[in-house]
Structure formats: C-alpha cells, structure tokens
Enzyme design. Sequence first.
Site, mmCIF file in Angstrom:
data_model
loop_
_atom_site.group_PDB
_atom_site.id
_atom_site.type_symbol
_atom_site.label_atom_id
_atom_site.label_comp_id
_atom_site.label_asym_id
_atom_site.label_seq_id
_atom_site.Cartn_x
_atom_site.Cartn_y
_atom_site.Cartn_z
ATOM 1 N N GLY A 184 0.830 -1.207 0.000
ATOM 2 C CA GLY A 184 0.000 0.000 0.000
ATOM 3 C C GLY A 184 0.861 1.253 0.000
ATOM 4 C CB VAL B 17 17.783 8.987 -5.809
ATOM 5 C CG1 VAL B 17 18.504 9.624 -6.998
ATOM 6 C CG2 VAL B 17 16.783 7.939 -6.286
ATOM 7 N NE ARG C 233 -1.144 -4.785 -0.122
ATOM 8 C CZ ARG C 233 -1.965 -3.747 -0.006
ATOM 9 N NH1 ARG C 233 -2.895 -3.551 -0.906
ATOM 10 N NH2 ARG C 233 -1.856 -2.911 1.012
ATOM 11 C CG ASP D 235 5.036 -8.607 7.483
ATOM 12 O OD1 ASP D 235 6.199 -8.733 7.867
ATOM 13 O OD2 ASP D 235 4.164 -9.493 7.595
ATOM 14 C CB THR E 48 3.146 0.365 6.069
ATOM 15 O OG1 THR E 48 1.797 0.129 6.519
ATOM 16 C CG2 THR E 48 4.085 -0.016 7.197
ATOM 17 C CG ASP F 175 -1.281 -0.636 8.075
ATOM 18 O OD1 ASP F 175 -2.110 0.259 7.883
ATOM 19 O OD2 ASP F 175 -1.188 -1.655 7.370
ATOM 20 C CG ASP G 254 1.830 -3.287 10.150
ATOM 21 O OD1 ASP G 254 2.785 -2.631 9.695
ATOM 22 O OD2 ASP G 254 1.111 -4.004 9.438
ATOM 23 N NE ARG H 213 -27.650 12.985 13.971
ATOM 24 C CZ ARG H 213 -27.767 13.565 12.777
ATOM 25 N NH1 ARG H 213 -26.705 13.870 12.065
ATOM 26 N NH2 ARG H 213 -28.962 13.834 12.292
ATOM 27 C CG MET I 67 -7.430 2.162 6.244
ATOM 28 S SD MET I 67 -6.490 2.451 4.736
ATOM 29 C CE MET I 67 -7.673 1.890 3.518
ATOM 30 N N GLY I 68 -5.363 0.314 9.339
ATOM 31 C CA GLY I 68 -4.323 -0.202 10.217
ATOM 32 C C GLY I 68 -4.181 -1.708 10.159
ATOM 33 N NE ARG I 69 -2.218 -4.982 5.940
ATOM 34 C CZ ARG I 69 -2.552 -5.246 4.680
ATOM 35 N NH1 ARG I 69 -3.213 -6.338 4.411
ATOM 36 N NH2 ARG I 69 -2.238 -4.424 3.706
ATOM 37 N NE ARG J 38 -19.389 11.988 33.683
ATOM 38 C CZ ARG J 38 -19.016 12.070 34.958
ATOM 39 N NH1 ARG J 38 -19.323 11.095 35.775
ATOM 40 N NH2 ARG J 38 -18.334 13.090 35.399
ATOM 41 C CE LYS K 296 -17.732 12.197 28.368
ATOM 42 N NZ LYS K 296 -16.506 12.849 27.948
ATOM 43 C CD GLU L 185 -8.188 -1.649 7.854
ATOM 44 O OE1 GLU L 185 -8.973 -1.331 6.945
ATOM 45 O OE2 GLU L 185 -6.990 -1.892 7.638
ATOM 46 C CD GLN M 36 -7.317 5.835 7.358
ATOM 47 O OE1 GLN M 36 -7.124 5.742 8.563
ATOM 48 N NE2 GLN M 36 -8.445 5.447 6.785
HETATM 49 O O1 F6P Z 1 -1.354 -1.528 4.696
HETATM 50 C C1 F6P Z 1 -1.976 -0.320 4.433
HETATM 51 C C2 F6P Z 1 -3.462 -0.504 4.286
HETATM 52 O O2 F6P Z 1 -4.050 0.745 4.005
HETATM 53 C C3 F6P Z 1 -4.165 -1.153 5.487
HETATM 54 O O3 F6P Z 1 -4.378 -0.245 6.538
HETATM 55 C C4 F6P Z 1 -5.429 -1.655 4.848
HETATM 56 O O4 F6P Z 1 -5.961 -2.738 5.558
HETATM 57 C C5 F6P Z 1 -4.960 -2.083 3.482
HETATM 58 O O5 F6P Z 1 -3.754 -1.379 3.226
HETATM 59 C C6 F6P Z 1 -5.929 -1.797 2.370
HETATM 60 O O6 F6P Z 1 -5.412 -2.358 1.218
HETATM 61 P P1 F6P Z 1 -5.800 -1.962 -0.274
HETATM 62 O O7 F6P Z 1 -4.711 -1.092 -0.807
HETATM 63 O O8 F6P Z 1 -5.801 -3.274 -0.985
HETATM 64 O O9 F6P Z 1 -7.111 -1.280 -0.254
#
Ligand code: F6P
Length: 355
Positions: A11, A24, A78, A109, A131, A133, A135, A168, A175-177, A217, A219, A228, A284
């Site tokens: 990604g 470079v 990918r 990864d 990335t 994420d 992660d 509301r 995101m973040g896998r 309270r 809010k 996600e 994001q």
């Molecule tokens: O790894 C980055 C990320 O944006 C994750 O947070 C998300 O789960 C995934 O890639 C989404 O992948 P795609 O590019 O296939 O939509």
Amino acid sequence: MKRIGVLTSGGDAPGMNAAIRSVVRTALHHDMSVVGFKRGYNGVLMRSQNQVDDFEILTARSVSDKIHRGGTFLRTARCLDFLDPQVQRQAVSNLHALGIEGLVCIGGDGTYKGADALTNLGLPCIGVPGTIDNDLAYTDYTIGFDTALNTACECLNKIRETSDSHERASMLTVMGRNCGDIALHTALTCGAEICMIPEIPWDIIDVAERVKWGVLRGKRSMIIVFAEGALSSLTTDLEKLCAEHEELHDIVPHHNLITSSQIAMIIEKLSGHETRSTVLGYIQRGGSPSARDRLLATQLGAHAADLLAMDRSGLAVGVRGTNLIEVPFADVQKGEHTADSGLADLVDIMAVIRN
Ligand code: F6P
C-alpha cells in the site's frame, strides 16, 4: 557497489517519495547510480509491454519536487506471486542483467518477505518501513503513520463539530489492518470517548453502556474510534445478542460479514442514542507527508543507501527512540506488534465517563 535499485511495494504511504529521493541522492553521494523500478516487484519482473514502464534511471533531477508529494511516483502494487521461488529467481536474474548489485525495498511486511528472499538468492537488499499501519514491531515508527494520524485527526475534528451540533454519537473507522495504532493515537489526540482496536478485547454491550453513560453525564457528542481490524477482538456473542434483541435481526444478517457501520447501528439500538458511522478509507493513505514523515523518510532512505554502500544487506532499517537502527529481516518477522495498553487506559481516563 556501482549500481543499486529502489522500489516501493504494498500500500502507498505518504513519505514514500521522500524516501526514494533520499535513497537516490545518498547513492549518488556514494558514486552509485540508481534504477527505479515501477509497481513494486512487478517492475523487476518486467511485466509491462514496454520496458520504460518497468524501470528508469533516476538522477538527482528525477527526484526533485517530490519530497512534499503523497503517493509514490514509482507507483506501487502488491505482487502475490513473488512468494514463488521460481519468480524470485527470475527477479534476481533480471536485476543481475541490469548490473544492479543491491536493492532498497520500501514497504511493509510483505515487501520485506520479498527482499529477504532476494537477499538469500544473492541479491543484497535493504528494507525501509513504508506503511501507514505502524505495524512493524522492530521500529517505533513507519513512514506514513504520522501523516495518516494527522489526517484522521483533522477529519475527526470536523466530525466532532457535526456530532456536537446534532448531539449524536459518531463512530469513525480508520485503517491499520491488524494494528490499532492509528485508531489509538487518533482517539487520544482528538479526545474520543471510546476506542476499539484488534489488540484489546472489547464487548459491544459495554460500548453501548458507555455511550449511554456519556450522554447521561451531559456529553454533547460521543466519539468512538474503531480500528478496521477490531472485529477480531470483539468478545460479544452476536448470535446470542440478536436472539435477545429482536430489533437487531435486520442489522446482522450474516454475523461473519458484519461491517463497522453495522456495529455502529447495533450501538445505536442498544444505547438508544443516535450513532452515525464514517469510514475514512483512502483519505488517510494519500496527502502531502507531514514534516515528521519527511524527516523520517529522509533519514531512513539515506541509512539504507549508506548500508548498501558499505556492502551490508539483509537488513530492515528503522528508528528506536532517537537512534537509527537496522535489524536482520529474520528478526523483523519474529517480533509481534503489541498495542500500548497505557495509551488505551489513557483514552478511558481522559473520557471521564463513569466517575
Ligand atoms: O497496509 C496499508 C493498508 O491501508 C491497510 O491499513 C489496509 O488494511 C490495506 O492497506 C488496504 O489495502 P488496499 O490497498 O488493498 O485497499
């Protein structure tokens, strides 16, 4: 080394362009020429009709006017069949044919798995963490995380104003896998009341109760940040819940396919408080990198090129505290990212819902 390659894979993340630029210009400083491969490992495999679309020589000028731009000008993809040893051997042979002696692979990864395989087949690689994420356990930060966090914050500030005006609850999915860092940091920096992440178990009845308590309270808005991947840590037995609450039957047609928006609808039904859902998605991933990401990308890109110039490889670069580090690819795979439970506790303390 006289010639190295660089690619971005997986990604896209804000700051990837700044990292390419740094690789470079540092390589040129060491008298190494640089070839940029397009669409990640696909470029190395030369899968386009036209070679110009697979790779290009990168000069100092090719990377000017790039440091502030989001995305990646080399493009990214990918490449799932890169797990195939036959495909990896083809890549090594293509790289050798071009006189490439080392490769900088910018990504997460999956990207590192490819880089590790190429290194083992005799093509020295260095990994740079790109990335949103955050992660990768071996490094405190990955390139793109800070920008994604700032973007999520900016969006949540706006959502809060509307939530506040309409009194509301709002649930924002980020995101973040399998990693809750974007969610947790967004929740804390925006003053959200509740945050659900994959690393910490949560119960939907408890979340609904907290929404109720918050409203009681006084809010005006209740902000919920949802990672996600957080469905994986939901402890509630939804089937049982649906059996007990008939009004939920329509919302949860297939439990294993539940979306975050349906989670928001369940919270609304259980809390009796109007709850809207926003899924942030690619907002994001794009955008001009923050100053912090530009700095990190410049430091890590330079570190990667420096290591190749010293004939070092099989390493992923990163940052710990204020130090630039490098760890063997094998150690990257070992470490499991864990959430900072202290930060999760702080979300609750700051929310002051129950005391
Ligand atoms: O790894 C980055 C990320 O944006 C994750 O947070 C998300 O789960 C995934 O890639 C989404 O992948 P795609 O590019 O296939 O939509």
